[in-house]
Design a protein around this motif. Structure first.
Motif, PDB file in Angstrom:
ATOM      1  N   LEU A 129       0.829  -1.207   0.000  1.00  0.00           N
ATOM      2  CA  LEU A 129       0.000   0.000   0.000  1.00  0.00           C
ATOM      3  C   LEU A 129       0.865   1.258   0.000  1.00  0.00           C
ATOM      4  CD1 LEU A 129      -2.694   1.450   0.169  1.00  0.00           C
ATOM      5  CD2 LEU A 129      -2.682   1.077   2.655  1.00  0.00           C
ATOM      6  N   ALA A 130       1.923   1.262   0.796  1.00  0.00           N
ATOM      7  CA  ALA A 130       2.819   2.414   0.838  1.00  0.00           C
ATOM      8  C   ALA A 130       3.494   2.633  -0.509  1.00  0.00           C
ATOM      9  CB  ALA A 130       3.860   2.221   1.938  1.00  0.00           C
ATOM     10  N   GLU A 131       3.906   1.549  -1.159  1.00  0.00           N
ATOM     11  CA  GLU A 131       4.537   1.675  -2.473  1.00  0.00           C
ATOM     12  C   GLU A 131       3.541   2.174  -3.507  1.00  0.00           C
ATOM     13  OE1 GLU A 131       6.050  -2.211  -3.152  1.00  0.00           O
ATOM     14  OE2 GLU A 131       7.820  -1.939  -1.858  1.00  0.00           O
ATOM     15  N   ALA A 132       2.281   1.726  -3.415  1.00  0.00           N
ATOM     16  CA  ALA A 132       1.256   2.194  -4.347  1.00  0.00           C
ATOM     17  C   ALA A 132       0.978   3.683  -4.147  1.00  0.00           C
ATOM     18  CB  ALA A 132      -0.028   1.385  -4.156  1.00  0.00           C
ATOM     19  N   LEU A 133       0.960   4.137  -2.901  1.00  0.00           N
ATOM     20  CA  LEU A 133       0.750   5.567  -2.622  1.00  0.00           C
ATOM     21  C   LEU A 133       1.889   6.404  -3.184  1.00  0.00           C
ATOM     22  CD1 LEU A 133      -0.595   5.490   1.044  1.00  0.00           C
ATOM     23  CD2 LEU A 133      -1.793   6.395  -0.950  1.00  0.00           C
ATOM     24  N   ALA A 134       3.116   5.861  -3.094  1.00  0.00           N
ATOM     25  CA  ALA A 134       4.267   6.615  -3.586  1.00  0.00           C
ATOM     26  C   ALA A 134       4.226   6.792  -5.097  1.00  0.00           C
ATOM     27  CB  ALA A 134       5.561   5.905  -3.178  1.00  0.00           C
ATOM     28  N   GLU A 135       3.498   5.942  -5.806  1.00  0.00           N
ATOM     29  CA  GLU A 135       3.425   6.020  -7.260  1.00  0.00           C
ATOM     30  C   GLU A 135       2.371   7.003  -7.750  1.00  0.00           C
ATOM     31  OE1 GLU A 135       2.707   2.103  -8.655  1.00  0.00           O
ATOM     32  OE2 GLU A 135       4.593   1.260  -7.872  1.00  0.00           O
ATOM     33  N   GLU A 136       1.479   7.467  -6.858  1.00  0.00           N
ATOM     34  CA  GLU A 136       0.365   8.327  -7.272  1.00  0.00           C
ATOM     35  C   GLU A 136       0.461   9.697  -6.612  1.00  0.00           C
ATOM     36  OE1 GLU A 136      -1.401   7.132  -9.556  1.00  0.00           O
ATOM     37  OE2 GLU A 136      -1.075   4.975  -9.362  1.00  0.00           O
ATOM     38  N   PRO A 137      -0.047  10.765  -7.295  1.00  0.00           N
ATOM     39  CA  PRO A 137      -0.123  12.093  -6.658  1.00  0.00           C
ATOM     40  C   PRO A 137      -1.096  12.045  -5.483  1.00  0.00           C
ATOM     41  CG  PRO A 137      -0.408  12.232  -9.049  1.00  0.00           C
ATOM     42  CD  PRO A 137      -0.510  10.789  -8.690  1.00  0.00           C
ATOM     43  N   ARG A 138      -0.644  12.486  -4.314  1.00  0.00           N
ATOM     44  CA  ARG A 138      -1.507  12.407  -3.125  1.00  0.00           C
ATOM     45  C   ARG A 138      -2.797  13.196  -3.309  1.00  0.00           C
ATOM     46  NH1 ARG A 138       0.298  10.719   1.671  1.00  0.00           N
ATOM     47  NH2 ARG A 138      -0.964  12.281   2.772  1.00  0.00           N
ATOM     48  N   ALA A 139      -2.727  14.292  -4.088  1.00  0.00           N
ATOM     49  CA  ALA A 139      -3.908  15.141  -4.258  1.00  0.00           C
ATOM     50  C   ALA A 139      -5.017  14.439  -5.026  1.00  0.00           C
ATOM     51  CB  ALA A 139      -3.524  16.429  -4.974  1.00  0.00           C
ATOM     52  N   ARG A 140      -4.713  13.344  -5.680  1.00  0.00           N
ATOM     53  CA  ARG A 140      -5.721  12.648  -6.478  1.00  0.00           C
ATOM     54  C   ARG A 140      -6.239  11.386  -5.792  1.00  0.00           C
ATOM     55  NH1 ARG A 140      -3.496  11.516 -12.316  1.00  0.00           N
ATOM     56  NH2 ARG A 140      -5.646  10.752 -12.508  1.00  0.00           N
ATOM     57  N   VAL A 141      -5.608  10.936  -4.688  1.00  0.00           N
ATOM     58  CA  VAL A 141      -6.007   9.687  -4.038  1.00  0.00           C
ATOM     59  C   VAL A 141      -7.287   9.913  -3.250  1.00  0.00           C
ATOM     60  CG1 VAL A 141      -5.348   7.904  -2.392  1.00  0.00           C
ATOM     61  CG2 VAL A 141      -3.630   8.877  -3.928  1.00  0.00           C
ATOM     62  N   ALA A 142      -8.357   9.264  -3.696  1.00  0.00           N
ATOM     63  CA  ALA A 142      -9.670   9.429  -3.059  1.00  0.00           C
ATOM     64  C   ALA A 142      -9.973   8.342  -2.043  1.00  0.00           C
ATOM     65  CB  ALA A 142     -10.762   9.449  -4.128  1.00  0.00           C
ATOM     66  N   GLY A 143      -9.141   7.297  -2.011  1.00  0.00           N
ATOM     67  CA  GLY A 143      -9.393   6.221  -1.053  1.00  0.00           C
ATOM     68  C   GLY A 143      -8.513   5.024  -1.346  1.00  0.00           C
ATOM     69  N   ALA A 144      -8.412   4.139  -0.354  1.00  0.00           N
ATOM     70  CA  ALA A 144      -7.653   2.895  -0.504  1.00  0.00           C
ATOM     71  C   ALA A 144      -8.505   1.752   0.036  1.00  0.00           C
ATOM     72  CB  ALA A 144      -6.327   2.975   0.238  1.00  0.00           C
ATOM     73  N   ILE A 145      -8.521   0.648  -0.705  1.00  0.00           N
ATOM     74  CA  ILE A 145      -9.296  -0.525  -0.315  1.00  0.00           C
ATOM     75  C   ILE A 145      -8.348  -1.713  -0.263  1.00  0.00           C
ATOM     76  CG2 ILE A 145     -11.259  -2.008  -0.872  1.00  0.00           C
ATOM     77  CD1 ILE A 145     -12.392   0.299  -2.538  1.00  0.00           C
ATOM     78  N   MET A 146      -8.449  -2.499   0.799  1.00  0.00           N
ATOM     79  CA  MET A 146      -7.604  -3.676   0.942  1.00  0.00           C
ATOM     80  C   MET A 146      -8.493  -4.904   1.114  1.00  0.00           C
ATOM     81  SD  MET A 146      -4.549  -4.385   3.718  1.00  0.00           S
ATOM     82  CE  MET A 146      -3.807  -2.807   3.316  1.00  0.00           C
ATOM     83  N   VAL A 147      -8.352  -5.875   0.207  1.00  0.00           N
ATOM     84  CA  VAL A 147      -9.081  -7.141   0.307  1.00  0.00           C
ATOM     85  C   VAL A 147      -8.114  -8.154   0.909  1.00  0.00           C
ATOM     86  CG1 VAL A 147     -10.356  -8.913  -0.924  1.00  0.00           C
ATOM     87  CG2 VAL A 147     -10.441  -6.536  -1.719  1.00  0.00           C
ATOM     88  N   THR A 148      -8.375  -8.590   2.130  1.00  0.00           N
ATOM     89  CA  THR A 148      -7.427  -9.426   2.864  1.00  0.00           C
ATOM     90  C   THR A 148      -8.154 -10.206   3.951  1.00  0.00           C
ATOM     91  OG1 THR A 148      -5.430  -9.374   4.239  1.00  0.00           O
ATOM     92  CG2 THR A 148      -6.909  -7.507   4.412  1.00  0.00           C
ATOM     93  N   ASP A 149      -7.431 -11.207   4.505  1.00  0.00           N
ATOM     94  CA  ASP A 149      -7.970 -11.918   5.666  1.00  0.00           C
ATOM     95  C   ASP A 149      -7.517 -11.276   6.972  1.00  0.00           C
ATOM     96  OD1 ASP A 149      -5.317 -12.602   5.671  1.00  0.00           O
ATOM     97  OD2 ASP A 149      -5.621 -14.751   5.383  1.00  0.00           O
ATOM     98  N   GLY A 150      -6.814 -10.157   6.864  1.00  0.00           N
ATOM     99  CA  GLY A 150      -6.388  -9.426   8.052  1.00  0.00           C
ATOM    100  C   GLY A 150      -5.084  -9.897   8.644  1.00  0.00           C
ATOM    101  N   ARG A 151      -4.515 -11.020   8.131  1.00  0.00           N
ATOM    102  CA  ARG A 151      -3.269 -11.559   8.672  1.00  0.00           C
ATOM    103  C   ARG A 151      -2.094 -10.990   7.883  1.00  0.00           C
ATOM    104  NH1 ARG A 151      -4.611 -12.595  13.623  1.00  0.00           N
ATOM    105  NH2 ARG A 151      -6.347 -14.068  13.812  1.00  0.00           N
TER     106      ARG A 151
END
Length: 690
Positions: free
Chosen positions: A127-149
Motif C-alpha cells: 500500500l505504501a509503495e502504491a501511494l508513492a506512485e500516485e499524486p496524493r492530491a488525487r487519491v480518493a481512497g484505498a481498499i484492501m481485500v485481505t484476511d487481516g493476517r
C-alpha cells in the motif's frame, strides 16, 4: 476558465499594514473634527493602499483530473484457505464495477503474495509503495481485500483519504494448531531440558472438537511416540537429545474434520546437541617422548576434562624407595575403572602393558564399557607384541588386530588406504599435508587385521590405523607410537590434531563422522542433499516427501569417492522427509509451519485502528459486497452495506494569465481625485464648529 484576484505588493506587507493604520487614524481624526469630506479622504487613502498592494486579475485554464482509488489484493497462501479465494475474486470484480460507474474515478490494482524468506504478507508495504506512485492530491481512497493476517503492521502509511478493509473468511472458521513456545537453539547431550508447547483450537470451535488430543513426537525420523494431552493448556515436555549435531524434533496431531487447514498440525524444531565436557581417561604405560604430546594435546582443549593415569616406576624396578614416598595420595584405580568408568567418553591406552597394576577384572570392566557404548583408543608401542601386551588381556576380544610380535623400525610416510580416502575420519587429510608430504614416522608395530576397517597403512601396506564397531561401542588401534613426530613438526609434521579430533568425534558417534549418512542443508530454499557411503556401488535415488505429501525421486551423482550429492529447489516451505534405503532424514525448509499458517483465522482487529483513523472501517465480505459512495472530506466513510471514498477535485493548470486591475497612474489619479473632491466639499460647507 477561473478568475481570481491576486496581489503582488510593491512593498512589504508590514509597511502596507502600518500605512493602513496611519490612514485609519487620520480618517477617525477627520470624523471627530466634523470634516464633511472625511469619507472622501478615506477613499483616497484606500486608493493609495490598493496601489501599493498592486491587485491583479488572474485567469486560469484548468483541466480537471480524475480521482484515484488504490485496491490492494492479498493473494498470500492464507488467502487460499476455505472460500477466501472466491470471495477475493468476487470482491475485486464488484469494486471494478462500482468504480466504473463513478464519474471521473480510476482504479489502481496492486496484488501482494507471500514475502521472501517467510516474511509473511507485506500488504501495508504494498500500500505504501502504491501511494508513492500516485499524486496524493488525487487519491480518493484505498481498499484492501485481505484476511487481516498481515505481517508488516509497523509500517503505517500516511493516507490522505479513507482506508477500507474488506475482510475475507467466515465467522465460523476454526483451526487446530501446535505452538512451540521455548525451543532452545542448543542443548547439552544427555541432559534433560524442558520444552514448552501448546495444542490449541482457535476461531469458532465446535463442541465436537473435544478436550483431549493424541500428540505424536518423533526424533530424527525414528519410531514415533504418541501421548494423550489436554487441549488449550501449556505442556512442559522433558527432552533429552540423543546425539550431537542437529536433532530434529517433530510434533504433530491428526487432522480434524472441519478445521480450515492441517498445515499447522505439525511443527518441527531443530536443536543442536553439544557436549558439556569431553571426559577422557589417558592410561600411559612406559614413559616415552609421545606421552607429553598426548597430554598437551588433550589439555589444550578447554572442552576436555582429562584424567591421566600413568606408571612412573614399574614394579620390577627395585631402587629401595618406599612406595608410600612415591606419591602423596593413592591413585583411585578402583574408582576410575569400576565405579566411574561409565562417566568417561573416551579411554586411551598409550603404550600400556600389563604389569599387575590393573587387575584383569578392571580390563574386563573396560570391555563391558565398550560393549555398552563406550570408546577405546589403543596407541600401540613395541610392548604390544610382548608377553605382557594388552592383547594378552580380556581386551583382545574387542580389538580388531592381532600383533605378530614384529616391530619395524624404519622411516616411512603414513598413507591413506582406498577406504581411508572415503572414510569421514581420514577423508581429505592428504590435502592438509605440507609441501613434500607428511613427515616420516620410524616405528610400526606389525599387526594382522582380524576385524574392522583399515584407514591408514605403513610400509608394505601393513595396517596402521584400524577402526571397529563392537556391539554399541567403538574401538580404534593406532599401530605406532610415533604420532608425536607430527605434533612436533618433524619434516613438516602432519594433521595429528585433526586426526585425533575426528577419531574422537567418530567414537562419540557424531553424525557428521558416520560412514553411512544422509544429510541435507538448506540455503535460500535450495536443498543440498549429501549421501556418504563406503560401499563401492552407487546408492539409488533419494525419495523426498514434501509437506503436502507429494514424493519426488532425485538421482545423486558422485562428487568424490564415497560422496554423492544433488541440489534441489524446494517448491514450498515446510517439513521434508528424505529416504534412501534404510536411511531417513527430516529437514525443514523455512519453518515447518510457514508464517502464513501460524494464524489462519481471518480477523480485522489489527487493521481496524488504522482504518478508523482515516474515517474508514472493516467490512466482512461474508455479509455481501458493499456499495461504494462518495462522501465529503472528514465525514464517516463506512456504513451498513456501503463504503465511502472522498472526491479530491484535483486539477491541472494548463494556462495562466495575470492582468493588473488598474495601471499605477490610474490609482494615483483616483487618489488625487478623492483628495481634491474632499477639499472642495469641505471648502464649500466648511467645518463643523464644536
Amino acid at each position: 476558465m477561473t478568475q481570481t484576484v491576486v496581489f503582488a505588493p510593491l512593498v512589504d506587507w508590514l509597511v502596507i499594514y502600518v500605512l493602513a493604520g496611519v490612514a485609519l487614524v487620520l480618517v477617525v481624526l477627520a470624523l471627530w473634527r466634523g470634516l464633511s469630506g472625511w469619507w472622501l479622504r478615506a477613499l483616497g487613502c484606500a486608493a493609495l493602499l490598493a496601489a501599493l498592494a498592486n491587485p491583479a486579475l488572474q485567469e486560469e485554464e484548468r483541466q480537471n483530473l480524475s480521482d484515484i482509488v488504490i485496491l490492494v489484493v492479498d493473494e498470500s497462501a492464507s488467502q487460499g484457505l476455505g472460500n477466501r479465494r472466491a470471495q477475493t475474486e468476487g470482491a475485486v470484480a464488484a469494486i471494478e464495477a462500482e468504480i466504473a460507474r463513478l464519474p471521473n474515478t480510476e482504479l489502481r490494482i496492486h496484488k501482494v503474495g507471500d514475502g521472501e524468506e517467510d516474511a509473511g504478507t507485506l500488504a501495508l508495504t504494498a500500500l505504501a509503495e502504491a501511494l508513492a506512485e500516485e499524486p496524493r492530491a488525487r487519491v480518493a481512497g484505498a481498499i484492501m481485500v485481505t484476511d487481516g493476517r498481515v505481517h508488516d503492521l509497523g509500517l503505517v502509511p500516511n493516507l490522505p483519504a479513507p482506508l477500507q478493509i474488506l475482510l475475507t473468511g467466515e465467522e465460523a472458521d476454526w483451526d487446530r494448531r501446535i505452538v512451540v513456545k521455548n525451543a532452545p537453539a542448543f542443548a547439552i547431550i544427555g541432559e534433560e531440558f524442558q520444552l514448552q508447547l501448546r495444542v490449541e483450537d482457535i476461531g469458532g470451535v465446535p463442541r465436537s472438537a473435544g478436550t483431549e488430543v493424541d500428540l505424536t513426537i518423533t526424533v530424527d525420523a525414528e519410531e514415533p511416540m504418541t501421548y494423550t494431552v489436554a487441549m488449550n493448556e501449556d505442556l512442559e515436555l522433558p527432552v533429552t537429545l540423543p546425539h550431537g549435531g542437529a536433532n530434529v524434533l517433530q510434533f504433530s496431531v491428526a487432522p480434524v474434520e472441519g478445521e480450515i487447514t492441517d498445515r499447522n498440525n505439525a511443527v518441527a524444531v531443530q536443536i543442536n546437541g553439544v557436549r558439556d565436557r569431553l571426559r577422557v581417561l589417558l592410561v600411559s604405560g612406559e614413559p616415552h617422548a609421545g606421552e607429553r604430546v598426548w597430554r598437551n594435546l588433550l589439555k589444550s582443549d578447554a572442552a576436555v576434562d582429562l584424567v591421566h593415569f600413568t606408571i612412573l616406576r614399574p614394579p620390577e624396578k627395585q631402587d629401595g624407595v618406599p612406595v608410600d614416598e612415591l606419591s602423596l595420595i593413592a591413585f583411585p584405580t578402583r574408582e576410575l575403572f569400576v565405579e566411574k568408568i561409565d562417566e568417561f567418553d573416551l579411554i586411551i591406552f598409550d603404550r600400556y602393558r600389563m604389569r599387575g597394576i590393573l587387575p584383569m577384572s578392571y580390563i574386563e570392566n573396560v570391555v563391558n564399557y565398550v560393549r555398552n557404548g563406550g570408546t577405546v583408543l589403543v596407541a600401540a608401542g613395541p610392548e604390544f607384541g610382548a608377553v605382557d601386551s594388552l592383547y594378552r588381556s580380556p581386551l583382545a576380544e574387542i580389538l580388531p588386530v592381532a600383533p605378530t610380535s614384529q616391530v619395524i623400525e624404519e622411516g616411512y610416510r603414513p598413507a591413506l588406504t582406498d577406504l581411508g580416502r572415503r572414510h569421514p575420519v581420514t577423508e581429505g587429510l592428504e590435502a592438509e599435508a605440507p609441501e613434500g608430504g607428511w613427515g616420516r614416522w620410524f616405528r610400526l608395530i606389525e599387526v594382522e587385521q582380524t576385524d574392522g576397517q583399515v584407514l591408514m597403512s605403513g610400509p608394505n601396506d601393513l595396517p596402521l590405523l584400524v577402526l571397529n564397531r563392537v556391539d554399541q561401542g567403538r574401538v580404534a588401534v593406532l599401530a605406532s607410537d610415533h604420532a608425536w613426530l607430527w605434533g612436533r613438526g618433524y619434516e613438516g609434521g602432519g594433521p595429528q590434531l585433526e586426526l585425533l579430533r575426528r577419531l574422537a568425534h567418530w567414537m562419540l558417534k557424531e553424525p557428521e563422522l558416520e560412514e553411512e549418512t544422509l544429510t541435507a542443508e538448506v540455503n535460500d530454499e535450495v536443498m543440498t542433499i549429501t549421501r556418504r557411503t563406503l560401499e563401492e556401488t552407487a546408492p539409488g535415488p533419494v525419495t523426498v516427501t514434501g509437506p503436502d505429501g507429494t514424493t519426488t525421486e532425485l538421482a545423486m551423482p558422485m562428487v568424490t569417492p564415497g560422496k554423492y550429492e544433488t541440489k534441489w529447489q524446494a517448491p514450498a516451505l515446510g517439513l521434508y522427509r528424505l529416504e534412501q534405503g534404510e536411511l531417513t532424514r527430516v529437514i525443514s525448509v523455512g519453518p515447518a509451519t510457514p508464517r502464513e499458517f501460524v494464524e489462519t483465522i481471518a480477523s480485522g482487529d489489527e487493521l481496524r485502528p488504522m482504518a478508523e483513523a482515516t474515517k474508514g472501517g472493516v467490512t466482512r465480505l461474508e455479509d455481501g459486497y458493499p456499495d461504494i459512495r462518495e462522501v465529503g472530506e472528514g465525514r464517516l466513510a463506512v456504513g451498513r452495506g456501503w463504503i465511502g471514498i472522498t472526491p479530491r477535485q484535483a486539477y491541472l493548470t494548463t494556462d495562466l494569465n495575470v492582468v493588473a486591475l488598474l495601471p499605477a497612474w490610474a490609482w494615483l489619479l483616483l487618489a488625487a481625485g478623492f483628495a481634491v473632491a474632499a477639499w472642495l466639499v469641505e471648502g464649500r460647507k466648511g467645518a463643523k464648529v464644536a
